[in-house]
Scaffold this active site. Structure first.
Site: not given
Ligand code: PEP
Length: 260
Positions: A8-10, A103, A105, A177, A183, A221, A241-242
Protein backbone atom coordinates in the site's frame (compact mmCIF):
# COMPACT_ATOMS: atom_id res chain seq x y z
CA UNK A 1 -0.39 -22.51 -0.12
CA UNK A 2 0.13 -19.27 -1.98
CA UNK A 3 0.95 -16.24 0.17
CA UNK A 4 -0.11 -12.72 -0.70
CA UNK A 5 1.92 -9.56 -0.14
CA UNK A 6 0.08 -6.30 -0.69
CA UNK A 7 2.02 -3.04 -1.02
CA UNK A 8 0.00 0.00 0.00
CA UNK A 9 1.90 3.02 -1.27
CA UNK A 10 -0.66 5.39 0.26
CA UNK A 11 -0.14 8.97 -1.08
CA UNK A 12 3.40 8.23 -2.31
CA UNK A 13 5.67 8.76 -4.22
CA UNK A 14 5.29 12.31 -5.46
CA UNK A 15 6.11 11.83 -9.14
CA UNK A 16 5.33 9.32 -11.87
CA UNK A 17 9.04 8.89 -12.48
CA UNK A 18 9.61 7.75 -8.90
CA UNK A 19 6.53 5.52 -9.06
CA UNK A 20 7.84 3.83 -12.20
CA UNK A 21 11.31 3.40 -10.69
CA UNK A 22 9.93 1.80 -7.55
CA UNK A 23 7.57 -0.42 -9.52
CA UNK A 24 10.24 -1.51 -12.00
CA UNK A 25 12.85 -2.30 -9.39
CA UNK A 26 10.46 -4.60 -7.54
CA UNK A 27 9.10 -6.07 -10.74
CA UNK A 28 12.49 -6.73 -12.32
CA UNK A 29 13.71 -8.47 -9.20
CA UNK A 30 10.58 -10.61 -9.18
CA UNK A 31 11.11 -11.47 -12.84
CA UNK A 32 14.68 -12.60 -12.20
CA UNK A 33 13.69 -14.62 -9.15
CA UNK A 34 10.42 -16.14 -10.29
CA UNK A 35 11.81 -19.62 -9.54
CA UNK A 36 11.70 -18.94 -5.79
CA UNK A 37 8.38 -17.15 -5.94
CA UNK A 38 6.09 -19.99 -6.95
CA UNK A 39 3.98 -19.52 -3.86
CA UNK A 40 3.90 -15.76 -3.57
CA UNK A 41 1.59 -13.23 -5.21
CA UNK A 42 2.48 -9.56 -5.04
CA UNK A 43 -0.15 -6.86 -5.33
CA UNK A 44 0.94 -3.27 -5.68
CA UNK A 45 -1.56 -0.56 -4.78
CA UNK A 46 -0.30 2.84 -6.00
CA UNK A 47 -2.31 6.09 -5.96
CA UNK A 48 -5.01 6.25 -8.69
CA UNK A 49 -3.01 8.67 -10.84
CA UNK A 50 -0.22 6.11 -11.44
CA UNK A 51 -2.43 3.13 -12.20
CA UNK A 52 -2.63 3.67 -15.94
CA UNK A 53 1.13 4.02 -16.47
CA UNK A 54 1.97 1.09 -14.23
CA UNK A 55 -0.67 -1.02 -15.89
CA UNK A 56 1.03 -0.32 -19.25
CA UNK A 57 4.37 -1.40 -17.78
CA UNK A 58 2.78 -4.67 -16.70
CA UNK A 59 1.51 -5.28 -20.23
CA UNK A 60 4.84 -4.59 -21.91
CA UNK A 61 6.75 -7.34 -20.13
CA UNK A 62 6.49 -10.68 -21.85
CA UNK A 63 6.76 -13.33 -19.15
CA UNK A 64 4.17 -12.45 -16.58
CA UNK A 65 5.51 -12.68 -13.06
CA UNK A 66 3.14 -12.69 -10.15
CA UNK A 67 2.63 -8.96 -9.77
CA UNK A 68 -0.80 -7.45 -9.99
CA UNK A 69 -2.26 -4.02 -9.53
CA UNK A 70 -4.63 -2.95 -6.83
CA UNK A 71 -6.31 0.36 -6.07
CA UNK A 72 -6.43 1.98 -2.64
CA UNK A 73 -10.14 2.77 -2.84
CA UNK A 74 -13.14 2.90 -5.18
CA UNK A 75 -16.58 4.48 -5.28
CA UNK A 76 -19.77 2.41 -5.15
CA UNK A 77 -21.78 4.13 -7.88
CA UNK A 78 -21.38 3.07 -11.50
CA UNK A 79 -21.12 6.57 -13.00
CA UNK A 80 -22.41 10.12 -12.78
CA UNK A 81 -22.12 13.29 -10.75
CA UNK A 82 -19.69 12.21 -8.04
CA UNK A 83 -16.88 14.72 -8.20
CA UNK A 84 -13.48 13.32 -7.36
CA UNK A 85 -14.58 9.70 -7.24
CA UNK A 86 -13.39 6.71 -9.26
CA UNK A 87 -15.82 4.03 -10.41
CA UNK A 88 -15.30 0.25 -10.27
CA UNK A 89 -15.44 0.06 -14.07
CA UNK A 90 -12.73 2.71 -14.49
CA UNK A 91 -10.47 0.56 -12.34
CA UNK A 92 -11.45 -2.63 -14.13
CA UNK A 93 -10.66 -1.00 -17.49
CA UNK A 94 -7.14 -0.22 -16.25
CA UNK A 95 -6.50 -3.85 -15.37
CA UNK A 96 -6.93 -3.41 -11.62
CA UNK A 97 -7.56 -6.76 -9.97
CA UNK A 98 -7.73 -5.85 -6.29
CA UNK A 99 -8.93 -2.93 -4.20
CA UNK A 100 -8.29 -1.94 -0.59
CA UNK A 101 -11.57 -1.12 1.16
CA UNK A 102 -12.05 0.43 4.60
CA UNK A 103 -8.43 1.28 5.37
CA UNK A 104 -8.26 2.79 8.86
CA UNK A 105 -6.78 6.01 7.47
CA UNK A 106 -9.94 6.47 5.40
CA UNK A 107 -12.17 5.48 8.31
CA UNK A 108 -10.44 7.86 10.72
CA UNK A 109 -9.34 10.82 8.58
CA UNK A 110 -12.14 10.86 6.01
CA UNK A 111 -14.96 9.54 8.14
CA UNK A 112 -15.65 6.46 6.03
CA UNK A 113 -18.53 4.58 7.65
CA UNK A 114 -19.41 0.88 7.78
CA UNK A 115 -22.30 1.63 5.42
CA UNK A 116 -19.96 3.18 2.85
CA UNK A 117 -17.54 0.29 3.23
CA UNK A 118 -20.39 -2.18 2.70
CA UNK A 119 -21.43 -0.40 -0.53
CA UNK A 120 -17.82 -0.37 -1.75
CA UNK A 121 -17.40 -4.08 -1.08
CA UNK A 122 -20.57 -4.88 -3.01
CA UNK A 123 -19.49 -2.67 -5.92
CA UNK A 124 -16.04 -4.27 -6.07
CA UNK A 125 -17.34 -7.83 -5.98
CA UNK A 126 -19.95 -7.05 -8.66
CA UNK A 127 -17.17 -5.75 -10.92
CA UNK A 128 -15.06 -8.83 -10.13
CA UNK A 129 -12.38 -6.77 -8.43
CA UNK A 130 -11.14 -8.59 -5.33
CA UNK A 131 -11.65 -6.48 -2.21
CA UNK A 132 -9.12 -6.36 0.59
CA UNK A 133 -11.24 -5.40 3.59
CA UNK A 134 -9.22 -3.74 6.35
CA UNK A 135 -10.40 -4.13 9.92
CA UNK A 136 -8.74 -3.45 13.25
CA UNK A 137 -9.11 -1.98 16.71
CA UNK A 138 -7.71 1.26 18.11
CA UNK A 139 -5.38 1.27 21.12
CA UNK A 140 -8.18 2.52 23.35
CA UNK A 141 -10.41 -0.35 22.23
CA UNK A 142 -7.59 -2.85 22.80
CA UNK A 143 -6.95 -1.51 26.29
CA UNK A 144 -10.65 -1.91 27.09
CA UNK A 145 -10.41 -5.51 25.81
CA UNK A 146 -12.92 -4.78 23.07
CA UNK A 147 -10.89 -6.23 20.18
CA UNK A 148 -13.25 -9.05 19.24
CA UNK A 149 -16.34 -6.93 19.74
CA UNK A 150 -14.96 -4.28 17.36
CA UNK A 151 -13.85 -6.78 14.74
CA UNK A 152 -17.22 -8.54 14.85
CA UNK A 153 -18.98 -5.22 14.37
CA UNK A 154 -16.73 -4.24 11.45
CA UNK A 155 -17.23 -7.60 9.76
CA UNK A 156 -20.98 -7.77 10.36
CA UNK A 157 -21.60 -4.25 9.11
CA UNK A 158 -19.03 -4.31 6.33
CA UNK A 159 -20.38 -7.57 4.98
CA UNK A 160 -24.07 -6.83 5.60
CA UNK A 161 -26.31 -8.47 2.98
CA UNK A 162 -23.36 -9.92 1.13
CA UNK A 163 -24.91 -13.37 0.97
CA UNK A 164 -22.48 -15.93 -0.39
CA UNK A 165 -25.12 -16.97 -2.93
CA UNK A 166 -25.27 -13.55 -4.56
CA UNK A 167 -21.76 -12.28 -3.93
CA UNK A 168 -18.79 -14.45 -4.61
CA UNK A 169 -17.03 -14.19 -1.28
CA UNK A 170 -14.30 -16.51 -2.45
CA UNK A 171 -12.56 -13.39 -3.70
CA UNK A 172 -12.74 -11.62 -0.34
CA UNK A 173 -9.47 -10.90 1.43
CA UNK A 174 -9.48 -9.64 5.01
CA UNK A 175 -6.56 -7.65 6.41
CA UNK A 176 -6.27 -7.51 10.18
CA UNK A 177 -4.64 -4.15 10.75
CA UNK A 178 -4.63 -2.96 14.36
CA UNK A 179 -4.91 0.81 14.02
CA UNK A 180 -2.28 1.43 16.71
CA UNK A 181 0.24 -0.63 14.73
CA UNK A 182 -0.13 1.18 11.40
CA UNK A 183 2.77 3.46 10.58
CA UNK A 184 3.96 3.51 14.19
CA UNK A 185 6.90 1.11 14.05
CA UNK A 186 5.09 -0.83 16.75
CA UNK A 187 3.77 -4.05 15.17
CA UNK A 188 1.33 -6.36 16.93
CA UNK A 189 3.25 -9.28 18.44
CA UNK A 190 2.82 -12.33 16.20
CA UNK A 191 1.46 -14.37 19.13
CA UNK A 192 -1.21 -11.73 19.82
CA UNK A 193 -2.01 -11.42 16.12
CA UNK A 194 -2.48 -15.19 15.99
CA UNK A 195 -5.23 -15.02 18.63
CA UNK A 196 -7.07 -12.58 16.38
CA UNK A 197 -6.40 -14.73 13.33
CA UNK A 198 -8.00 -17.75 14.99
CA UNK A 199 -11.01 -15.67 15.94
CA UNK A 200 -11.34 -14.34 12.38
CA UNK A 201 -11.07 -17.81 10.84
CA UNK A 202 -13.88 -19.03 13.08
CA UNK A 203 -16.04 -15.97 12.53
CA UNK A 204 -15.70 -16.03 8.75
CA UNK A 205 -16.30 -19.76 8.38
CA UNK A 206 -20.04 -19.45 7.66
CA UNK A 207 -19.38 -16.74 5.05
CA UNK A 208 -18.42 -19.13 2.36
CA UNK A 209 -20.79 -21.62 0.79
CA UNK A 210 -17.88 -23.52 -0.69
CA UNK A 211 -14.86 -24.87 1.13
CA UNK A 212 -12.86 -21.74 0.33
CA UNK A 213 -12.33 -19.39 3.23
CA UNK A 214 -11.44 -15.72 2.92
CA UNK A 215 -7.70 -15.16 2.99
CA UNK A 216 -6.54 -13.29 6.09
CA UNK A 217 -3.55 -10.94 6.03
CA UNK A 218 -1.71 -9.09 8.79
CA UNK A 219 -0.80 -5.42 8.40
CA UNK A 220 0.82 -2.88 10.71
CA UNK A 221 4.49 -1.84 10.73
CA UNK A 222 5.68 -4.99 8.98
CA UNK A 223 9.36 -4.99 8.06
CA UNK A 224 11.74 -7.60 6.65
CA UNK A 225 12.88 -8.75 10.08
CA UNK A 226 9.43 -9.75 11.29
CA UNK A 227 7.55 -10.51 8.05
CA UNK A 228 7.96 -14.28 8.25
CA UNK A 229 6.75 -14.42 11.88
CA UNK A 230 3.19 -13.65 10.76
CA UNK A 231 3.32 -16.32 8.09
CA UNK A 232 4.63 -18.78 10.66
CA UNK A 233 1.67 -18.15 12.96
CA UNK A 234 -0.73 -18.84 10.08
CA UNK A 235 -1.55 -15.62 8.21
CA UNK A 236 -2.08 -15.95 4.45
CA UNK A 237 0.02 -12.89 3.76
CA UNK A 238 0.83 -9.31 4.63
CA UNK A 239 -0.32 -5.78 3.92
CA UNK A 240 2.76 -3.58 3.89
CA UNK A 241 2.64 0.22 3.98
CA UNK A 242 5.78 2.22 4.73
CA UNK A 243 8.21 -0.62 4.03
CA UNK A 244 6.82 -1.08 0.51
CA UNK A 245 8.18 2.34 -0.51
CA UNK A 246 11.75 1.12 -0.21
CA UNK A 247 12.37 -1.44 -2.96
CA UNK A 248 15.24 -3.19 -1.13
CA UNK A 249 13.26 -3.55 2.05
CA UNK A 250 10.16 -4.70 0.19
CA UNK A 251 12.19 -7.27 -1.75
CA UNK A 252 13.60 -8.57 1.56
CA UNK A 253 10.04 -8.99 2.83
CA UNK A 254 9.11 -10.93 -0.32
CA UNK A 255 12.23 -13.14 0.04
CA UNK A 256 11.44 -13.93 3.65
CA UNK A 257 7.85 -14.82 2.92
CA UNK A 258 8.86 -16.91 -0.11
CA UNK A 259 11.05 -19.11 2.13
CA UNK A 260 7.92 -20.39 3.93
C1 PEP B 1 -1.01 0.09 5.85
O1 PEP B 1 -0.90 1.08 5.17
O2 PEP B 1 -2.02 -0.60 5.79
C2 PEP B 1 0.08 -0.29 6.75
C3 PEP B 1 0.03 -1.45 7.34
O3 PEP B 1 1.08 0.61 6.90
P1 PEP B 1 2.48 0.35 7.67
O4 PEP B 1 3.06 -0.93 7.13
O5 PEP B 1 3.31 1.54 7.32
O6 PEP B 1 2.18 0.24 9.12
Amino acid sequence: MEKIIVANWKMNPQSLLEAKELFNSVRNWIKKNSNILQNVRIIICPPFVYLESLSKLLKTKSSRPKVELGAQDLFWEEKGAFTGEVSPKMLKNLGVKYVIVGHSERRQILGETEEMINKKLKAAIKMKIKPILCIGETLKERKKEKIFQILKHQLREGLRNLEPRTYNLKSLIIAYEPVWAIGTGNPCKPGDARKVLLFLRKFTQPLSHSSTQPLILYGGSVNSKIAKDYIEVGFDGLLVGGASLNSNEFIEIIKNVAKH
